[in-house]
Design an enzyme around this catalytic site. Structure first.
Site, PDB file in Angstrom:
ATOM      1  N   HIS A  33       0.851  -1.172   0.000  1.00 54.57           N
ATOM      2  CA  HIS A  33       0.000   0.000   0.000  1.00 54.57           C
ATOM      3  C   HIS A  33       0.895   1.232   0.000  1.00 54.57           C
ATOM      4  CE1 HIS A  33      -3.009   2.956   1.378  1.00 54.57           C
ATOM      5  NE2 HIS A  33      -3.872   2.132   0.842  1.00 54.57           N
ATOM      6  N   GLU A  36      -7.613  -5.349   0.372  1.00 52.55           N
ATOM      7  CA  GLU A  36      -8.229  -6.225  -0.617  1.00 52.55           C
ATOM      8  C   GLU A  36      -7.974  -7.693  -0.338  1.00 52.55           C
ATOM      9  OE1 GLU A  36      -6.624  -4.218  -4.024  1.00 52.55           O
ATOM     10  OE2 GLU A  36      -8.504  -3.151  -4.271  1.00 52.55           O
TER      11      GLU A  36
END
Lengths: 392, 392
Positions: free
Chosen positions: B272, B325
């Site tokens: 991320h 996710e």
């Protein structure tokens, strides 16, 4: 706690990213103090004086000006792409019923559907050749969608595109139902070439930001079109026209404009984030308007001169000059376009610039994901005591 | 000549605006090194554990958590807004035919049309109350559009929303045609609340950039949805699932993952831009998946552990952990959602964050219009000699 304390002292950019360079590009550049802009190094105003839409389109899409032979081939290929795919033409009447004629919202919905119909997928899942062809097809379809939506929303039968007509002739033909005269084509063609690209303007930047997520060209185009529809970006040419209507006579220019400025209202068609001198697009559009002996040009000239003087007097140091939108409406009217179609027409040229920027973005991509400086209530705040943990 | 020579030495931002703070905000913040994020100061994970979607929605939209009475009123108002306006329901079958079930492209076209149907105009031309109400209506319609498009594209009759059901129950009901059990609602509700907002992620930034042009909420939403559809942003949860399928067994995790990483492929669901530690969203989703005894959670755990170890070994110093996710798909499957609907479901929560950001943006607006550093062929280049000036 703030993001600044957590991360390693992020750079705090000015509002609107003013003066911040966000990427390297080979597509175009705007030299705001020199009043000069170019497409891939070629003076854009020269291209607009001497070229055709397909020349500039080829330059932007493929990186080089076409040879005469390439020009003919590219014109034929893009003319063939005007045909709307099955399933889109059928949707247009229902879309057109949702908004007034010339609506950018209808065009946004329609181009989003058209991209679905030609099978646009995330560019990460496509070859570069597929993505480039879709970019050209969407650019070729945009004028068709705009024209057919306009006719449907005005209660007229849509006119199918004719691949035997040049870009501008075909566009005017689809809107008016008549082959235009040379003057109309001349006016429209200058406008289109002048407005294809212009650095990292708001819609082009939007296109790049969306592209950077890996999204498909339909997502990118719908988003960029949305940005273009905003009154601070592409949504102003018709408003300039409304202003000229409201002023009405040369004598009324000075008192009307003075009252607007003194009331704190923003004059549409003046000032630009980058240009701090005369906008070269405005200059050529002014010339074209004069060449065509547009009825409205004399009033526009008085309004321009008066506004620039008044702005220098009442807003000193702001360097506010007529921007591209000021004479755009005068020229587009001379081309035979209704004012409801001014922003849609802008979209038809600017999509070519969006696509060139998107192809560049995806060739060397990093997702746009900036930071923000949180300055709200200090975290963590207490949740109300009556909130109980949920259980499955 | 470059923009840098022309303007006064612009700041050259890192690619993707990494580490650049582009605005001040009171909406939310992500403290990437601490593994903490919040909505208006309230720990978002706490809200997700203890609240309901309408609580977080009210907080984002109106700036404060609702009292119990406000919560009931807000839930009733937003439930009433689920009804699709005339002209939109009729369009859905034709839109659904253009793309496969769960397509974000169909949802983009549909929400663009829905915004037209509820009369969204440039926010510059609306009152703040009008814009705020439209923001809530679009957020309320998003799940309805997503669910109906899914059913139509899968050859099923659309299910009309029921205002007597809560947000999550109604969503699952519209997709499956059945009132869900408590476990399904529990799972979906946690996911939705966790994913409402997350700083200036790509789609939220897109929403702000488009909003800054003065565009209408339909333009903003369609653009943000387009950004969300990109595989580098919201388009990944189903791909994580595909990866779990491809791995198949716990024993296969190590060799499969090692081969992928050594082949230079990006592992979906890891890493991320902001988090350099465990993503708190992933943590709660993992917990929820365990609570629900999801069939897939054991495999997912092995894959997560193995991937994190391999990434540390093969990509040292990159701090790659499971992101939101990774467990999202496991939880959404436990909620009874087909994998084609994972990204659309994300859109249903994230639109709430987009709207809060947009309302903040327009309250103190400056158009996003950055610069770029031109590094193409030196300008001006000579046009070909055979190009002649055009004449009217």
């Amino acid at each position: 706690m703030t993001a600044a304390e957590d991360a390693s002292a992020p750079y705090e950019a000015p509002a609107g990213l003013a003066g911040v360079s966000v990427a390297r590009t080979k597509v175009s550049d705007v030299l705001g103090r020199k009043g000069f802009y170019h497409y891939r190094g070629y003076n854009a105003v020269d291209i607009a004086r001497r070229g055709r839409v397909e020349d500039a389109w080829h330059l932007l899409l493929h990186g080089e000006l076409p040879t005469p032979r390439q020009r003919a081939e590219f014109a034929a290929a893009t003319a063939a792409w005007r045909a709307l795919p099955a399933g889109v033409g059928d949707l247009l009447p229902a879309i057109a019923r949702l908004s007034p004629p010339g609506s950018l919202a209808s065009l946004r919905t329609a181009v989003s559907a058209a991209a679905q119909a030609i099978g646009c997928r995330p560019w990460t899942d496509q070859t570069d050749a597929e993505t480039t062809e879709q970019a050209a097809r969407l650019s070729a379809m945009m004028p068709v969608l705009a024209a057919q939506l306009f006719r449907l929303a005005s209660g007229q039968e849509p006119v199918q595109p004719r691949p035997d007509l040049g870009y501008s002739d075909n566009y005017l033909y689809m809107i008016t139902g008549r082959i235009p005269d040379d003057r109309a084509r001349y006016a429209l063609e200058r406008y289109l070439m002048l407005t294809i690209d212009h650095g990292f303007n708001n819609s082009t930047f939007t296109a790049r930001v969306i592209a950077s997520s890996g999204a498909d060209l339909g997502a990118i185009t719908a988003g960029a079109l949305g940005a273009l529809s905003g009154p601070f970006h592409g949504g102003a040419p018709a408003r300039v026209f409304d202003m000229l209507d409201a002023i009405g006579t040369r004598e009324n220019a000075e008192p009307w404009l003075r009252h607007e400025i003194e009331s704190g209202r923003v004059l549409m068609g003046f000032g630009h984030r980058i240009y701090k001198t005369i906008d070269p697009r405005s200059q050529l559009l002014h010339e074209v308007a004069r060449e065509l002996h547009s009825e409205r040009v004399e009033l526009a000239e008085v309004v321009e001169k008066t506004a620039v003087e008044l702005l220098a007097e009442l807003k000193p140091g702001r360097d506010l000059y007529a921007n591209v939108e000021f004479y755009a409406g005068v020229v587009l009217e001379a081309a035979g376009l209704p004012r409801e179609m001014f922003t849609s027409t802008f979209a038809c040229s600017r999509i070519i610039g969006w696509m060139a920027n998107v192809l560049e973005q995806i060739a060397d991509n990093r997702i746009y994901r900036p930071l923000a400086h949180y300055d709200g209530p200090e975290a963590p705040r207490e949740l109300p005591g009556f909130w109980q943990p949920a259980t499955p």
